[in-house]
Structure formats: structure tokens, C-alpha cells
Design a protein around this motif. Sequence first.
Motif, PDB file in Angstrom:
ATOM      1  N   MET A   1       0.848  -1.191   0.000  1.00 27.79           N
ATOM      2  CA  MET A   1       0.000   0.000   0.000  1.00 27.79           C
ATOM      3  C   MET A   1       0.888   1.249   0.000  1.00 27.79           C
ATOM      4  O   MET A   1       1.879   1.320   0.714  1.00 27.79           O
ATOM      5  N   SER A   2       0.502   2.241  -0.781  1.00 20.26           N
ATOM      6  CA  SER A   2       1.273   3.474  -0.908  1.00 20.26           C
ATOM      7  C   SER A   2       1.037   4.407   0.276  1.00 20.26           C
ATOM      8  O   SER A   2       0.009   4.347   0.932  1.00 20.26           O
ATOM      9  N   ALA A   3       2.007   5.289   0.481  1.00 28.78           N
ATOM     10  CA  ALA A   3       1.874   6.310   1.517  1.00 28.78           C
ATOM     11  C   ALA A   3       0.723   7.255   1.154  1.00 28.78           C
ATOM     12  O   ALA A   3       0.473   7.490  -0.028  1.00 28.78           O
ATOM     13  N   PRO A   4       0.026   7.824   2.141  1.00 31.78           N
ATOM     14  CA  PRO A   4      -1.123   8.679   1.847  1.00 31.78           C
ATOM     15  C   PRO A   4      -0.771   9.926   1.048  1.00 31.78           C
ATOM     16  O   PRO A   4      -1.621  10.467   0.372  1.00 31.78           O
ATOM     17  N   GLU A   5       0.446  10.360   1.107  1.00 31.77           N
ATOM     18  CA  GLU A   5       0.835  11.564   0.370  1.00 31.77           C
ATOM     19  C   GLU A   5       2.033  11.271  -0.520  1.00 31.77           C
ATOM     20  O   GLU A   5       3.011  12.005  -0.545  1.00 31.77           O
ATOM     21  N   ARG A   6       1.950  10.197  -1.280  1.00 30.55           N
ATOM     22  CA  ARG A   6       3.081   9.789  -2.116  1.00 30.55           C
ATOM     23  C   ARG A   6       3.154  10.563  -3.423  1.00 30.55           C
ATOM     24  O   ARG A   6       4.218  11.006  -3.839  1.00 30.55           O
ATOM     25  N   TYR A   7       2.031  10.729  -4.105  1.00 30.82           N
ATOM     26  CA  TYR A   7       2.019  11.345  -5.438  1.00 30.82           C
ATOM     27  C   TYR A   7       1.547  12.791  -5.331  1.00 30.82           C
ATOM     28  O   TYR A   7       0.433  13.064  -4.895  1.00 30.82           O
ATOM     29  N   HIS A   8       2.418  13.699  -5.740  1.00 28.77           N
ATOM     30  CA  HIS A   8       2.157  15.124  -5.577  1.00 28.77           C
ATOM     31  C   HIS A   8       2.047  15.776  -6.947  1.00 28.77           C
ATOM     32  O   HIS A   8       2.968  15.714  -7.756  1.00 28.77           O
ATOM     33  N   LEU A   9       0.908  16.421  -7.192  1.00 31.00           N
ATOM     34  CA  LEU A   9       0.650  17.122  -8.442  1.00 31.00           C
ATOM     35  C   LEU A   9       0.627  18.611  -8.159  1.00 31.00           C
ATOM     36  O   LEU A   9      -0.049  19.061  -7.237  1.00 31.00           O
ATOM     37  N   THR A  10       1.403  19.372  -8.945  1.00 29.74           N
ATOM     38  CA  THR A  10       1.427  20.822  -8.758  1.00 29.74           C
ATOM     39  C   THR A  10       1.126  21.525 -10.075  1.00 29.74           C
ATOM     40  O   THR A  10       1.489  21.051 -11.151  1.00 29.74           O
ATOM     41  N   LEU A  11       0.461  22.662  -9.957  1.00 31.16           N
ATOM     42  CA  LEU A  11       0.185  23.550 -11.081  1.00 31.16           C
ATOM     43  C   LEU A  11       0.878  24.868 -10.801  1.00 31.16           C
ATOM     44  O   LEU A  11       0.623  25.501  -9.772  1.00 31.16           O
ATOM     45  N   ILE A  12       1.756  25.251 -11.710  1.00 34.39           N
ATOM     46  CA  ILE A  12       2.454  26.531 -11.636  1.00 34.39           C
ATOM     47  C   ILE A  12       2.009  27.353 -12.831  1.00 34.39           C
ATOM     48  O   ILE A  12       1.923  26.837 -13.949  1.00 34.39           O
ATOM     49  N   ALA A  13       1.724  28.620 -12.635  1.00 30.13           N
ATOM     50  CA  ALA A  13       1.396  29.530 -13.733  1.00 30.13           C
ATOM     51  C   ALA A  13       2.118  30.841 -13.478  1.00 30.13           C
ATOM     52  O   ALA A  13       2.072  31.373 -12.367  1.00 30.13           O
ATOM     53  N   VAL A  14       2.787  31.325 -14.502  1.00 32.48           N
ATOM     54  CA  VAL A  14       3.566  32.558 -14.415  1.00 32.48           C
ATOM     55  C   VAL A  14       4.495  32.495 -13.202  1.00 32.48           C
ATOM     56  O   VAL A  14       4.558  33.408 -12.392  1.00 32.48           O
TER      57      VAL A  14
END
Length: 66
Positions: A1-14
Motif C-alpha cells: 500500500m502506498s503512503a497517503p501523500e506519495r504522489y504530488h501534483l502541482t500547477l504553476i502559472a507565471v
Amino acid sequence: MSAPERYHLTLIAVDRPVAHGWWSDEKVARAKFVRWIGEYGTIPGARLTLVDEDEARTLAIWPDET
């Protein structure tokens, strides 16, 4: 089982953070990545990055700069 905060998605603009999210399941995180491209891809300077924090590696970047 994966860690609860394993995959991190970020959105950067300007060069500023706009949104981010964490998922424990890679399949769900990749689906969110695709959805966010559709939702936020028209923002000027938008850049999405999906990272596996446990392995310290980038899984996907949009737009692809290769």
C-alpha cells in the motif's frame, strides 16, 4: 500500500504556485494530471508536474519540453 501523500501534483502559472494535490494511488494521480491539463491547460504559462515523493522522481510534466 502506498503512503497517503506519495504522489504530488502541482500547477504553476507565471512562475507562481496555483494549485496542488496529494494522492496515495498512482493511477488516480495520473488521471488527475490528465484532468488538470484539460481544466487548467489554457492558463498562460501553465505547467503541471507529477512527482512520486517516495522515490523522489518526476513521473510527468506538461507541457512536455522535449
